[in-house]
Motif scaffolding. Structure first.
Motif, PDB file in Angstrom:
ATOM      1  N   UNK A 278       0.809  -1.212   0.000  1.00 35.13           N
ATOM      2  CA  UNK A 278       0.000   0.000   0.000  1.00 35.13           C
ATOM      3  C   UNK A 278       0.849   1.271   0.000  1.00 35.13           C
ATOM      4  N   UNK A 279       2.164   1.111  -0.161  1.00 32.48           N
ATOM      5  CA  UNK A 279       3.069   2.263  -0.029  1.00 32.48           C
ATOM      6  C   UNK A 279       2.741   3.380  -1.019  1.00 32.48           C
ATOM      7  N   UNK A 280       2.365   3.024  -2.232  1.00 26.63           N
ATOM      8  CA  UNK A 280       2.095   4.043  -3.249  1.00 26.63           C
ATOM      9  C   UNK A 280       0.835   4.851  -2.962  1.00 26.63           C
ATOM     10  N   UNK A 281       0.038   4.387  -2.004  1.00 31.44           N
ATOM     11  CA  UNK A 281      -1.273   5.003  -1.769  1.00 31.44           C
ATOM     12  C   UNK A 281      -1.361   5.672  -0.392  1.00 31.44           C
ATOM     13  N   UNK A 282      -0.179   5.907   0.212  1.00 34.62           N
ATOM     14  CA  UNK A 282      -0.173   6.498   1.558  1.00 34.62           C
ATOM     15  C   UNK A 282      -0.665   7.946   1.560  1.00 34.62           C
ATOM     16  N   UNK A 283      -0.637   8.605   0.393  1.00 37.87           N
ATOM     17  CA  UNK A 283      -1.082  10.001   0.335  1.00 37.87           C
ATOM     18  C   UNK A 283      -2.559  10.141  -0.017  1.00 37.87           C
ATOM     19  N   UNK A 284      -3.255   9.034  -0.175  1.00 35.08           N
ATOM     20  CA  UNK A 284      -4.697   9.104  -0.458  1.00 35.08           C
ATOM     21  C   UNK A 284      -5.417   9.740   0.731  1.00 35.08           C
ATOM     22  N   UNK A 285      -6.474  10.495   0.482  1.00 34.68           N
ATOM     23  CA  UNK A 285      -7.166  11.141   1.607  1.00 34.68           C
ATOM     24  C   UNK A 285      -7.843  10.144   2.537  1.00 34.68           C
TER      25      UNK A 285
ATOM     26  N   UNK B  84     -22.728  -6.761  -8.844  1.00 30.22           N
ATOM     27  CA  UNK B  84     -22.929  -5.477  -9.511  1.00 30.22           C
ATOM     28  C   UNK B  84     -23.486  -4.435  -8.543  1.00 30.22           C
ATOM     29  N   UNK B  85     -24.463  -4.846  -7.729  1.00 33.59           N
ATOM     30  CA  UNK B  85     -25.055  -3.916  -6.756  1.00 33.59           C
ATOM     31  C   UNK B  85     -24.016  -3.470  -5.733  1.00 33.59           C
ATOM     32  N   UNK B  86     -23.188  -4.412  -5.314  1.00 34.35           N
ATOM     33  CA  UNK B  86     -22.153  -4.105  -4.318  1.00 34.35           C
ATOM     34  C   UNK B  86     -21.141  -3.094  -4.873  1.00 34.35           C
ATOM     35  N   UNK B  87     -20.669  -3.348  -6.086  1.00 32.22           N
ATOM     36  CA  UNK B  87     -19.650  -2.457  -6.644  1.00 32.22           C
ATOM     37  C   UNK B  87     -20.236  -1.114  -7.068  1.00 32.22           C
ATOM     38  N   UNK B  88     -21.507  -1.078  -7.393  1.00 29.54           N
ATOM     39  CA  UNK B  88     -22.154   0.215  -7.634  1.00 29.54           C
ATOM     40  C   UNK B  88     -22.140   1.052  -6.355  1.00 29.54           C
ATOM     41  N   UNK B  89     -22.376   0.386  -5.221  1.00 29.96           N
ATOM     42  CA  UNK B  89     -22.341   1.095  -3.934  1.00 29.96           C
ATOM     43  C   UNK B  89     -20.929   1.563  -3.615  1.00 29.96           C
ATOM     44  N   UNK B  90     -19.944   0.715  -3.877  1.00 29.05           N
ATOM     45  CA  UNK B  90     -18.553   1.111  -3.640  1.00 29.05           C
ATOM     46  C   UNK B  90     -18.181   2.325  -4.494  1.00 29.05           C
ATOM     47  N   UNK B  91     -18.603   2.288  -5.749  1.00 31.50           N
ATOM     48  CA  UNK B  91     -18.266   3.386  -6.663  1.00 31.50           C
ATOM     49  C   UNK B  91     -18.909   4.693  -6.191  1.00 31.50           C
ATOM     50  N   UNK B  92     -20.154   4.594  -5.738  1.00 37.91           N
ATOM     51  CA  UNK B  92     -20.880   5.803  -5.326  1.00 37.91           C
ATOM     52  C   UNK B  92     -20.288   6.434  -4.073  1.00 37.91           C
ATOM     53  N   UNK B  93     -19.673   5.628  -3.221  1.00 35.61           N
ATOM     54  CA  UNK B  93     -19.178   6.138  -1.937  1.00 35.61           C
ATOM     55  C   UNK B  93     -17.690   6.447  -1.945  1.00 35.61           C
ATOM     56  N   UNK B  94     -16.995   6.125  -3.028  1.00 30.81           N
ATOM     57  CA  UNK B  94     -15.556   6.386  -3.097  1.00 30.81           C
ATOM     58  C   UNK B  94     -15.325   7.748  -3.746  1.00 30.81           C
ATOM     59  N   UNK B  95     -14.744   8.659  -2.969  1.00 31.27           N
ATOM     60  CA  UNK B  95     -14.558  10.026  -3.435  1.00 31.27           C
ATOM     61  C   UNK B  95     -13.301  10.190  -4.274  1.00 31.27           C
ATOM     62  N   UNK B  96     -13.047  11.403  -4.775  1.00 31.90           N
ATOM     63  CA  UNK B  96     -11.872  11.666  -5.597  1.00 31.90           C
ATOM     64  C   UNK B  96     -10.575  11.294  -4.886  1.00 31.90           C
ATOM     65  N   UNK B  97      -9.749  10.502  -5.577  1.00 27.92           N
ATOM     66  CA  UNK B  97      -8.417  10.079  -5.086  1.00 27.92           C
ATOM     67  C   UNK B  97      -8.490   9.149  -3.881  1.00 27.92           C
TER      68      UNK B  97
END
Length: 445
Positions: free
Chosen positions: A19-26, A107-120
């Motif tokens: 996860x090192x490359x993603x340590x700056x994610x909000x 599909x329903x699960x990943x639609x929910x994930x997509x809707x709740x995941x913000x920029x970056x």
């Protein structure tokens, strides 16, 4: 904190490295079903957060409402998150009925994930090496190609953020050992024992037999998926090279319709054509199975005066002017009649078709905007009356766009055709007619 060793490497340390490359994610969002795998992932990250500077951790539990016993799971997930000090969001979804309940729930699960995941932001899921092997075998039984057999990617786009699978190198047995050592409690989903679901059948009926004969089957299958993923990356690079050649600028790029130069594609081998088109279409539609690719050859080889169309799941591929064009959304819908233009000094909204405006000295009215019906005639300086059909043929405007092209009338006189040089202006060029197509994310295309 006691440490669980995975192949001589601390599981927490190896997770942190992935996860090192993603340590700056909000934010790091953990997809938390309450099952063994996601419970271990959540616990690992919560413990790491005590000693490491990590992005904010939150968990998301998707409640599908498919079985009565699941009604108690949000409460369990909340208690686990409370104990670890991680905020939890519970999202309830409706699973659409279909041929595959597994697919519909996913599909329903990943639609929910997509809707709740913000920029970056990053969403972390807990699929592991055994899941990867099951995915490979499941897709093999469905006749998947290299892309499908490359398995689940460790990183992929998800809405405005990214989805990460940091445990793909970890086995189910290693997760179970960690959970036992840390005395974790988790949900046992009864549906995971239902052999009517394909993945459960593979897990309970097929893999025990395979691993009895080949103990390293899971590891070797996951390794094969990794090799195939590398092969797919090379195919993607080749596709990008071929698409760069076919992406020459068109005179009608202002339509906003994705297109490719047919001649550049046609000189490639059939396999390279399919590879390039698959890469180009992946972001636009669900790809057809092997049996339906013959329709591409029909479109490619049709006579010059033909109007071939390849209908796909989420749109259509048309051929016009030596190019192939991808049409979807509004482009496949009929245009609505346009009301009068009471104030030509201001832009005129065209229902579902952008807007129209006049520049220069506004012509005298009353003015009206129409679409083609057939048989239109236009008077041109020095050329007399000319059929609009012939003028459009001379312009080279693709056929699919002609029915949406705004025509400016005064009474029964056709004054101008928007955006087409020589047809979009007055005889003295005192004014010009401009058509601005929709500029939303989808637009007409």
């Amino acid at each position: 904190m006691s440490q669980f060793k995975s192949g001589g490497t601390d599981l927490s340390t190896s997770l942190l490295q992935r996860l090192a490359l993603w340590r700056n994610a909000p934010t790091w969002r953990i997809a938390f079903s309450g099952g063994l795998d996601s419970t271990v992932l959540l616990h690992l990250l919560a413990q790491l957060a005590k000693t490491e500077s990590l992005p904010m951790l939150t968990a998301i539990h998707v409640h599908h409402g498919l079985q009565a016993v699941a009604d108690a799971w949000p409460e369990h997930c909340q208690s686990v998150c409370d104990a670890l000090g991680v905020p939890l969001q519970v999202v309830r979804v409706q699973v659409r009925p279909g041929a595959s309940l597994e697919r519909a729930a996913r599909d329903a699960r990943y639609d929910a994930f997509k809707a709740t995941t913000g920029p970056s932001e990053v969403l972390l899921t807990a699929q592991h090496r055994d899941d990867q092997a099951e995915t490979l075998l499941f897709r093999l039984m469905r006749g998947a190609g290299v892309r499908g057999l490359s398995g689940m990617p460790s990183v992929r786009p998800l809405g405005r953020g990214r989805l990460l699978r940091p445990l793909l190198d970890v086995t189910r047995a290693e997760l179970e050992a960690y959970a036992t050592e840390h005395q974790l409690s988790w949900i046992e989903d009864p549906s995971n024992q239902d052999r009517q679901f394909s993945r459960n059948y593979l897990r309970h009926q097929v893999f025990p037999v395979l691993t009895e004969r080949w103990p390293q089957a899971v590891a070797t299958m996951a390794r094969s998926a990794s090799h195939l993923s590398e092969a797919q990356a090379l195919l993607d690079e080749l596709a990008q090279i071929d698409l760069a050649q076919a992406g020459a600028i068109s005179d009608f790029d202002w339509l906003g319709v994705p297109s490719l130069e047919l001649a550049s594609l046609a000189k490639l081998s059939t396999a390279r054509q399919r590879n390039a088109l698959s890469h180009w279409l992946t972001a636009r539609t669900r790809l057809p199975d092997s049996d339906h690719w013959a329709s591409w050859e029909d479109l490619r080889d049709a006579a010059d005066d033909a109007r071939p169309i390849w209908r796909l799941a989420d749109g259509e591929l048309h051929r016009a002017g030596g190019r192939v064009w991808w049409l979807s959304g509004g482009w496949l819908q009929a245009v609505e009649p346009v009301p009068g233009w009471p104030d030509p000094a201001t832009p005129l909204p065209l229902p579902g078709n952008g807007q129209l405006r006049l520049s220069g000295t506004i012509p005298e009215g009353p003015l009206q905007v129409r679409y083609r019906q057939g048989g239109e005639v236009m008077q041109l300086p020095g050329r007399g009356h000319r059929d609009l059909k012939r003028l459009l043929n001379e312009s080279g405007l693709p056929l699919f766009a002609r029915g949406r092209l705004p025509l400016l009338y005064r009474g029964e006189q056709l004054l101008a055709v928007a955006n087409l040089p020589g047809l979009d202006t007055s005889a003295d060029e005192c004014w010009r007619l401009h058509w601005q197509l929709p500029t939303s994310d989808q637009g007409l295309s």
